[in-house]
Design an enzyme around this catalytic site. Sequence first.
Site, PDB file in Angstrom:
ATOM      1  N   SER A 126       0.812  -1.215   0.000  1.00 50.41           N
ATOM      2  CA  SER A 126       0.000   0.000   0.000  1.00 50.41           C
ATOM      3  C   SER A 126       0.841   1.260   0.000  1.00 50.41           C
ATOM      4  CB  SER A 126      -0.899   0.024   1.243  1.00 50.41           C
ATOM      5  OG  SER A 126      -1.718  -1.107   1.305  1.00 50.41           O
ATOM      6  N   HIS A 147      -1.277  -2.982  -6.815  1.00 52.22           N
ATOM      7  CA  HIS A 147      -1.978  -2.704  -5.560  1.00 52.22           C
ATOM      8  C   HIS A 147      -3.486  -2.842  -5.730  1.00 52.22           C
ATOM      9  CE1 HIS A 147      -3.181   0.358  -2.264  1.00 52.22           C
ATOM     10  NE2 HIS A 147      -3.209  -0.876  -1.795  1.00 52.22           N
ATOM     11  N   GLU A 159      -3.865  -0.172  -8.715  1.00 50.85           N
ATOM     12  CA  GLU A 159      -2.772   0.733  -9.048  1.00 50.85           C
ATOM     13  C   GLU A 159      -1.583  -0.092  -9.550  1.00 50.85           C
ATOM     14  OE1 GLU A 159      -3.188   4.496  -6.015  1.00 50.85           O
ATOM     15  OE2 GLU A 159      -2.421   2.629  -5.176  1.00 50.85           O
ATOM     16  N   ASN A 197      -3.803   5.987  -1.465  1.00 52.47           N
ATOM     17  CA  ASN A 197      -3.466   6.083  -0.048  1.00 52.47           C
ATOM     18  C   ASN A 197      -2.949   7.456   0.339  1.00 52.47           C
ATOM     19  OD1 ASN A 197      -3.930   3.854   1.819  1.00 52.47           O
ATOM     20  ND2 ASN A 197      -2.898   2.632   0.288  1.00 52.47           N
TER      21      ASN A 197
END
Length: 290
Positions: A126, A147, A159, A197
């Site tokens: 992450s 991700h 991602e 994130n």
Amino acid sequence: MKTTQPPVIDIRTIAVVGAGTMGLGIAQICVQHGFPTILFDLNPTILEKAQQAIAAGLAKGVEKGKLTAEARDAALALLHPTTDLVMVQADLIIEAVVEKLTVKHQLFQELAGLNSATTILASNTSSLPITRLAAPVPHPERVVGMHFFNPAPVMALVEVISGAATAPAVAEAVFNLAVQLGKKPVRAADAPGFIVNRVARHFYVESLKIVEEQVAPFTVVDELLEATGFKMGPFRLMDLIGVDTNFSVTSAMFEAFHYDPKFRPSRIQQQKVDAGHHGRKTGKGFYDYS
């Protein structure tokens, strides 16, 4: 002058390392879309629970009319669980283990020794930099970020992150695979927290600050945000993701941004982690699930 086209990488077999919530979800997606998939975990109990969860997830697809019983059975036949790392050999290996750089380094180096130089090593991290993950790995050009978001079978976004050494053909192959898996991939540069994130971190951090400063209890914060249109408030979402996982991501980003105060981890969250209150997976987090 004749230009050389980059090689096209064909991904036919997949392995997922780590049979926790994210790993089992990724494995379910892969078998559901026709990919023979090895699912590895050192802990046989966790591995068995993962198999049960995948079977239950596929069964739910049948109940909802999204899968036929035949498709469910075919998907389950493609799943190959193992506790033997030597068996983890595939065209693409996705790690979904603990968010610790040293652990991921050791894992990738071991996997590199068991696989060919063309095997793609993808990380579901992450927040850890792909460039740093790849640095000690033989042939770092095949290391890439992939991700997924929790719950992986439901969330569409993936991602795809290229580190400094990642070969364009590798990133392209992983991007195309995500499309094959029914996802909506986006390309991201190797920056702390990548895209989601980094943006979402303050959804958690500021909510925790409100509780720390006793502006409002966490239940009220959740209720208010859910009332404004969020499907899930920050505390319910942290419990779903894993309070420990969320805390480790915040801590990693705090360090990556050179201890910028706006990313400071919360003492309340630290206490939850120390107490083993990691959310739904442990039966208690901010809420009680027992």
